[in-house]
Design a protein around this motif. Structure first.
Motif, PDB file in Angstrom:
ATOM      1  N   ARG A  55       0.836  -1.218   0.000  1.00  0.00           N
ATOM      2  CA  ARG A  55       0.000   0.000   0.000  1.00  0.00           C
ATOM      3  C   ARG A  55       0.860   1.253   0.000  1.00  0.00           C
ATOM      4  O   ARG A  55       0.590   2.202  -0.732  1.00  0.00           O
ATOM      5  CB  ARG A  55      -0.921   0.032   1.228  1.00  0.00           C
ATOM      6  CG  ARG A  55      -2.137  -0.823   1.138  1.00  0.00           C
ATOM      7  CD  ARG A  55      -3.068  -0.523   2.266  1.00  0.00           C
ATOM      8  NE  ARG A  55      -2.414  -0.927   3.524  1.00  0.00           N
ATOM      9  CZ  ARG A  55      -2.940  -0.784   4.719  1.00  0.00           C
ATOM     10  NH1 ARG A  55      -4.109  -0.218   4.862  1.00  0.00           N
ATOM     11  NH2 ARG A  55      -2.300  -1.180   5.782  1.00  0.00           N
ATOM     12  N   PHE A  56       1.902   1.248   0.830  1.00  0.00           N
ATOM     13  CA  PHE A  56       2.772   2.419   0.922  1.00  0.00           C
ATOM     14  C   PHE A  56       3.536   2.636  -0.385  1.00  0.00           C
ATOM     15  O   PHE A  56       3.730   3.763  -0.824  1.00  0.00           O
ATOM     16  CB  PHE A  56       3.738   2.298   2.096  1.00  0.00           C
ATOM     17  CG  PHE A  56       3.055   2.326   3.433  1.00  0.00           C
ATOM     18  CD1 PHE A  56       2.163   3.331   3.757  1.00  0.00           C
ATOM     19  CD2 PHE A  56       3.297   1.339   4.371  1.00  0.00           C
ATOM     20  CE1 PHE A  56       1.525   3.364   4.983  1.00  0.00           C
ATOM     21  CE2 PHE A  56       2.669   1.359   5.605  1.00  0.00           C
ATOM     22  CZ  PHE A  56       1.780   2.373   5.908  1.00  0.00           C
ATOM     23  N   ILE A  57       3.984   1.560  -0.994  1.00  0.00           N
ATOM     24  CA  ILE A  57       4.681   1.664  -2.274  1.00  0.00           C
ATOM     25  C   ILE A  57       3.739   2.211  -3.343  1.00  0.00           C
ATOM     26  O   ILE A  57       4.114   3.086  -4.126  1.00  0.00           O
ATOM     27  CB  ILE A  57       5.272   0.296  -2.683  1.00  0.00           C
ATOM     28  CG1 ILE A  57       6.427  -0.062  -1.751  1.00  0.00           C
ATOM     29  CG2 ILE A  57       5.737   0.314  -4.139  1.00  0.00           C
ATOM     30  CD1 ILE A  57       6.956  -1.467  -1.922  1.00  0.00           C
ATOM     31  N   LEU A  58       2.510   1.734  -3.358  1.00  0.00           N
ATOM     32  CA  LEU A  58       1.516   2.205  -4.328  1.00  0.00           C
ATOM     33  C   LEU A  58       1.237   3.700  -4.144  1.00  0.00           C
ATOM     34  O   LEU A  58       1.212   4.456  -5.116  1.00  0.00           O
ATOM     35  CB  LEU A  58       0.222   1.400  -4.212  1.00  0.00           C
ATOM     36  CG  LEU A  58      -0.884   1.760  -5.190  1.00  0.00           C
ATOM     37  CD1 LEU A  58      -0.440   1.473  -6.618  1.00  0.00           C
ATOM     38  CD2 LEU A  58      -2.147   0.988  -4.872  1.00  0.00           C
ATOM     39  N   VAL A  59       1.064   4.127  -2.888  1.00  0.00           N
ATOM     40  CA  VAL A  59       0.834   5.547  -2.618  1.00  0.00           C
ATOM     41  C   VAL A  59       2.048   6.370  -3.051  1.00  0.00           C
ATOM     42  O   VAL A  59       1.903   7.452  -3.624  1.00  0.00           O
ATOM     43  CB  VAL A  59       0.509   5.785  -1.120  1.00  0.00           C
ATOM     44  CG1 VAL A  59       0.550   7.259  -0.767  1.00  0.00           C
ATOM     45  CG2 VAL A  59      -0.851   5.195  -0.770  1.00  0.00           C
ATOM     46  N   GLY A  60       3.260   5.849  -2.831  1.00  0.00           N
ATOM     47  CA  GLY A  60       4.467   6.544  -3.259  1.00  0.00           C
ATOM     48  C   GLY A  60       4.531   6.710  -4.768  1.00  0.00           C
ATOM     49  O   GLY A  60       4.893   7.769  -5.271  1.00  0.00           O
ATOM     50  N   PHE A  61       4.168   5.652  -5.496  1.00  0.00           N
ATOM     51  CA  PHE A  61       4.148   5.743  -6.956  1.00  0.00           C
ATOM     52  C   PHE A  61       3.125   6.773  -7.429  1.00  0.00           C
ATOM     53  O   PHE A  61       3.405   7.588  -8.312  1.00  0.00           O
ATOM     54  CB  PHE A  61       3.844   4.376  -7.589  1.00  0.00           C
ATOM     55  CG  PHE A  61       5.058   3.521  -7.778  1.00  0.00           C
ATOM     56  CD1 PHE A  61       6.015   3.861  -8.720  1.00  0.00           C
ATOM     57  CD2 PHE A  61       5.241   2.386  -7.018  1.00  0.00           C
ATOM     58  CE1 PHE A  61       7.142   3.079  -8.913  1.00  0.00           C
ATOM     59  CE2 PHE A  61       6.358   1.594  -7.189  1.00  0.00           C
ATOM     60  CZ  PHE A  61       7.318   1.938  -8.133  1.00  0.00           C
ATOM     61  N   ILE A  62       1.948   6.748  -6.840  1.00  0.00           N
ATOM     62  CA  ILE A  62       0.900   7.699  -7.231  1.00  0.00           C
ATOM     63  C   ILE A  62       1.352   9.131  -6.924  1.00  0.00           C
ATOM     64  O   ILE A  62       1.192  10.037  -7.739  1.00  0.00           O
ATOM     65  CB  ILE A  62      -0.438   7.370  -6.545  1.00  0.00           C
ATOM     66  CG1 ILE A  62      -0.985   6.045  -7.098  1.00  0.00           C
ATOM     67  CG2 ILE A  62      -1.451   8.489  -6.734  1.00  0.00           C
ATOM     68  CD1 ILE A  62      -2.161   5.489  -6.323  1.00  0.00           C
ATOM     69  N   PHE A  63       1.958   9.326  -5.743  1.00  0.00           N
ATOM     70  CA  PHE A  63       2.450  10.643  -5.365  1.00  0.00           C
ATOM     71  C   PHE A  63       3.532  11.117  -6.349  1.00  0.00           C
ATOM     72  O   PHE A  63       3.550  12.275  -6.764  1.00  0.00           O
ATOM     73  CB  PHE A  63       2.993  10.610  -3.935  1.00  0.00           C
ATOM     74  CG  PHE A  63       3.429  11.945  -3.407  1.00  0.00           C
ATOM     75  CD1 PHE A  63       2.521  12.985  -3.268  1.00  0.00           C
ATOM     76  CD2 PHE A  63       4.741  12.166  -3.040  1.00  0.00           C
ATOM     77  CE1 PHE A  63       2.911  14.226  -2.782  1.00  0.00           C
ATOM     78  CE2 PHE A  63       5.143  13.398  -2.544  1.00  0.00           C
ATOM     79  CZ  PHE A  63       4.227  14.421  -2.416  1.00  0.00           C
TER      80      PHE A  63
END
Length: 137
Positions: free
Chosen positions: A5-13
């Protein structure tokens, strides 16, 4: 699964910062030359989002991913250290044309000279770690 989840949010950011041109050295240059409102608008939206988000977290007693209520400690009194820290941060930002936030985004986009900025950021963090006990906190 939590890490994903954190990696996904980082990519989106990272995508949002790239598409909004917030990682563009030219946009940063324009901001420091007072030639464009673009970056100031992004920063103001970020501040407003942060203020609203923090109020929601405080009033609704939102829980973190471990199920604990998020508590936000009050800042200590005094502003001198914030002015000095902001001055160093702003000077570094203006000199290299990059905020520390998107260093990894710029590396991921293939801008390899940013490795020097990453090394400088890590070196500055290391030096702060060495002298922090001797600074007026």
């Amino acid at each position: 699964m939590k890490t994903l989840r954190f990696i996904l949010v980082g990519f989106i950011f990272g995508i949002v910062l790239t598409k909004s041109e917030a990682v563009s050295w030219y946009r940063i240059y324009e901001m420091f030359q007072f030639q464009s409102f673009h970056m100031y608008g992004i920063i103001m939206v970020a501040i407003a989002t942060g203020v609203i988000g923090l109020q929601i977290i405080k009033r609704k007693q939102i829980k973190n991913s471990d199920g604990e209520v998020i508590t936000i400690a009050d800042k200590e009194k005094g502003s001198f250290r914030y002015w000095i820290g902001g001055l160093f941060f702003g000077l570094g930002w203006a000199l290299v044309g990059a905020c520390p936030g998107p260093i990894f985004i710029l590396l991921g986009a293939g801008f390899l000279p940013v490795i020097l900025i990453l090394i400088g950021a890590l070196l500055g963090t290391f030096i702060y770690g060495l002298v922090k006990d001797h600074l007026p906190h």
